[in-house]
Design a protein around this motif. Structure first.
Motif, PDB file in Angstrom:
ATOM      1  N   LEU A 220      36.626   4.360  41.225  1.00 38.69           N
ATOM      2  CA  LEU A 220      37.103   3.255  40.398  1.00 38.69           C
ATOM      3  C   LEU A 220      36.368   1.961  40.719  1.00 38.69           C
ATOM      4  O   LEU A 220      36.290   1.560  41.885  1.00 38.69           O
ATOM      5  CB  LEU A 220      38.603   3.029  40.639  1.00 38.69           C
ATOM      6  CG  LEU A 220      39.520   4.220  40.391  1.00 38.69           C
ATOM      7  CD1 LEU A 220      40.874   3.986  41.015  1.00 38.69           C
ATOM      8  CD2 LEU A 220      39.642   4.485  38.906  1.00 38.69           C
ATOM      9  N   ASP A 221      35.854   1.312  39.693  1.00 34.25           N
ATOM     10  CA  ASP A 221      35.363  -0.048  39.822  1.00 34.25           C
ATOM     11  C   ASP A 221      36.594  -0.933  40.044  1.00 34.25           C
ATOM     12  O   ASP A 221      37.715  -0.527  39.739  1.00 34.25           O
ATOM     13  CB  ASP A 221      34.634  -0.433  38.533  1.00 34.25           C
ATOM     14  CG  ASP A 221      34.197  -1.879  38.515  1.00 34.25           C
ATOM     15  OD1 ASP A 221      33.588  -2.327  39.506  1.00 34.25           O
ATOM     16  OD2 ASP A 221      34.467  -2.574  37.521  1.00 34.25           O
ATOM     17  N   VAL A 222      36.400  -2.140  40.542  1.00 32.21           N
ATOM     18  CA  VAL A 222      37.543  -3.015  40.825  1.00 32.21           C
ATOM     19  C   VAL A 222      37.614  -4.174  39.831  1.00 32.21           C
ATOM     20  O   VAL A 222      38.585  -4.297  39.072  1.00 32.21           O
ATOM     21  CB  VAL A 222      37.498  -3.550  42.279  1.00 32.21           C
ATOM     22  CG1 VAL A 222      38.660  -4.506  42.535  1.00 32.21           C
ATOM     23  CG2 VAL A 222      37.533  -2.394  43.272  1.00 32.21           C
ATOM     24  N   ASP A 223      36.592  -5.047  39.838  1.00 31.65           N
ATOM     25  CA  ASP A 223      36.639  -6.265  39.018  1.00 31.65           C
ATOM     26  C   ASP A 223      36.676  -5.952  37.531  1.00 31.65           C
ATOM     27  O   ASP A 223      35.760  -5.335  36.989  1.00 31.65           O
ATOM     28  CB  ASP A 223      35.439  -7.161  39.325  1.00 31.65           C
ATOM     29  CG  ASP A 223      35.545  -7.793  40.697  1.00 31.65           C
ATOM     30  OD1 ASP A 223      36.668  -8.071  41.140  1.00 31.65           O
ATOM     31  OD2 ASP A 223      34.489  -8.008  41.326  1.00 31.65           O
ATOM     32  N   GLU A 224      37.746  -6.359  36.897  1.00 32.74           N
ATOM     33  CA  GLU A 224      38.027  -6.215  35.479  1.00 32.74           C
ATOM     34  C   GLU A 224      38.267  -4.773  35.049  1.00 32.74           C
ATOM     35  O   GLU A 224      38.518  -4.507  33.896  1.00 32.74           O
ATOM     36  CB  GLU A 224      36.967  -6.905  34.611  1.00 32.74           C
ATOM     37  CG  GLU A 224      36.980  -8.408  34.828  1.00 32.74           C
ATOM     38  CD  GLU A 224      36.134  -9.199  33.862  1.00 32.74           C
ATOM     39  OE1 GLU A 224      35.306  -8.606  33.143  1.00 32.74           O
ATOM     40  OE2 GLU A 224      36.301 -10.430  33.827  1.00 32.74           O
ATOM     41  N   THR A 225      38.205  -3.837  36.004  1.00 26.75           N
ATOM     42  CA  THR A 225      38.634  -2.467  35.726  1.00 26.75           C
ATOM     43  C   THR A 225      40.057  -2.283  36.243  1.00 26.75           C
ATOM     44  O   THR A 225      40.906  -1.761  35.532  1.00 26.75           O
ATOM     45  CB  THR A 225      37.686  -1.439  36.384  1.00 26.75           C
ATOM     46  OG1 THR A 225      36.390  -1.574  35.799  1.00 26.75           O
ATOM     47  CG2 THR A 225      38.186  -0.014  36.182  1.00 26.75           C
ATOM     48  N   LEU A 226      40.310  -2.752  37.470  1.00 25.58           N
ATOM     49  CA  LEU A 226      41.654  -2.645  38.041  1.00 25.58           C
ATOM     50  C   LEU A 226      42.409  -3.966  38.018  1.00 25.58           C
ATOM     51  O   LEU A 226      43.628  -3.982  37.830  1.00 25.58           O
ATOM     52  CB  LEU A 226      41.582  -2.144  39.489  1.00 25.58           C
ATOM     53  CG  LEU A 226      41.031  -0.747  39.710  1.00 25.58           C
ATOM     54  CD1 LEU A 226      41.066  -0.401  41.194  1.00 25.58           C
ATOM     55  CD2 LEU A 226      41.790   0.282  38.897  1.00 25.58           C
ATOM     56  N   VAL A 227      41.704  -5.045  38.277  1.00 30.61           N
ATOM     57  CA  VAL A 227      42.320  -6.379  38.317  1.00 30.61           C
ATOM     58  C   VAL A 227      41.370  -7.389  37.681  1.00 30.61           C
ATOM     59  O   VAL A 227      40.153  -7.189  37.683  1.00 30.61           O
ATOM     60  CB  VAL A 227      42.652  -6.825  39.766  1.00 30.61           C
ATOM     61  CG1 VAL A 227      43.700  -5.926  40.399  1.00 30.61           C
ATOM     62  CG2 VAL A 227      41.414  -6.880  40.623  1.00 30.61           C
ATOM     63  N   PRO A 228      41.905  -8.493  37.168  1.00 36.65           N
ATOM     64  CA  PRO A 228      41.026  -9.540  36.652  1.00 36.65           C
ATOM     65  C   PRO A 228      40.116 -10.095  37.749  1.00 36.65           C
ATOM     66  O   PRO A 228      40.478 -10.075  38.934  1.00 36.65           O
ATOM     67  CB  PRO A 228      41.999 -10.620  36.163  1.00 36.65           C
ATOM     68  CG  PRO A 228      43.287  -9.906  35.936  1.00 36.65           C
ATOM     69  CD  PRO A 228      43.316  -8.805  36.966  1.00 36.65           C
TER      70      PRO A 228
END
Length: 176
Positions: A35-43
């Motif tokens: 999983l990517d983090v920035d804008e994939t899981l959270v803003p």
């Protein structure tokens, strides 16, 4: 794999990562997700998770190994998000570089074709995943509510435009 296929996601979700269900994951035979983090899981502007994301992770981890791989260099931010979700992670991945994604695959002890690369960007997440032979999943970005009116995803719009010129079909296989 031709150049246009390097930018072609295997699955395009018409919503955020929260619309990726365990049924969809099982339908495609995936045993793990990077999983990517920035804008994939959270803003991008957020350094904490939210209850819906925590509930999604708890549901998905039952059937699927999860690993975070972010281009972001902030140990305090990415590490804090990973710890709040109780997930292993790599930061500073420099995607589309494959090095840290390979390390995540080794950490999961899974072959690339059994793992989905989930992200909101074509030229980083999808390109890196396709270069490794992963199942790539493009999701809509999660943007902080205070910034939705002033941000229309200009980088993503350019990526979509360029990828379509190169022959990828980004408006195709959407799953709702």
């Amino acid at each position: 794999m031709t150049r246009n296929h390097l930018l072609q996601p295997n699955l395009i979700l018409a919503g955020s990562v929260l619309t990726l269900t365990s049924e969809v994951i099982q339908q495609y035979g995936l045993k793990g997700l990077v999983l990517d983090v920035d804008e994939t899981l959270v803003p991008m502007t957020t350094s904490s998770t939210f209850p819906e994301l925590q509930a999604w992770v708890e549901e998905i981890r039952i059937c699927t190994a999860l690993w975070l791989v972010s281009n972001n260099l902030s140990e305090s931010r990415i590490g804090g998000i990973a710890r709040s979700l109780d997930l292993p992670y790599y930061l500073g991945a420099a995607k589309p570089s494959r090095r840290k994604i390979r390390a995540a695959l080794q950490g999961m002890n899974l072959p690339a074709h059994q793992v989905g690369m989930v992200g909101d960007r074509l030229f980083t997440d999808v390109l890196a995943g396709n270069r490794l032979g992963m199942f790539t999943i493009l999701v809509e970005p999660i943007i902080h509510p205070d910034f939705t009116a002033i941000r229309s995803h200009p980088v993503r719009n350019i990526e979509v435009w360029i990828s379509e010129i190169l022959g990828a079909s980004i408006n195709g296989k959407k799953h709702r």
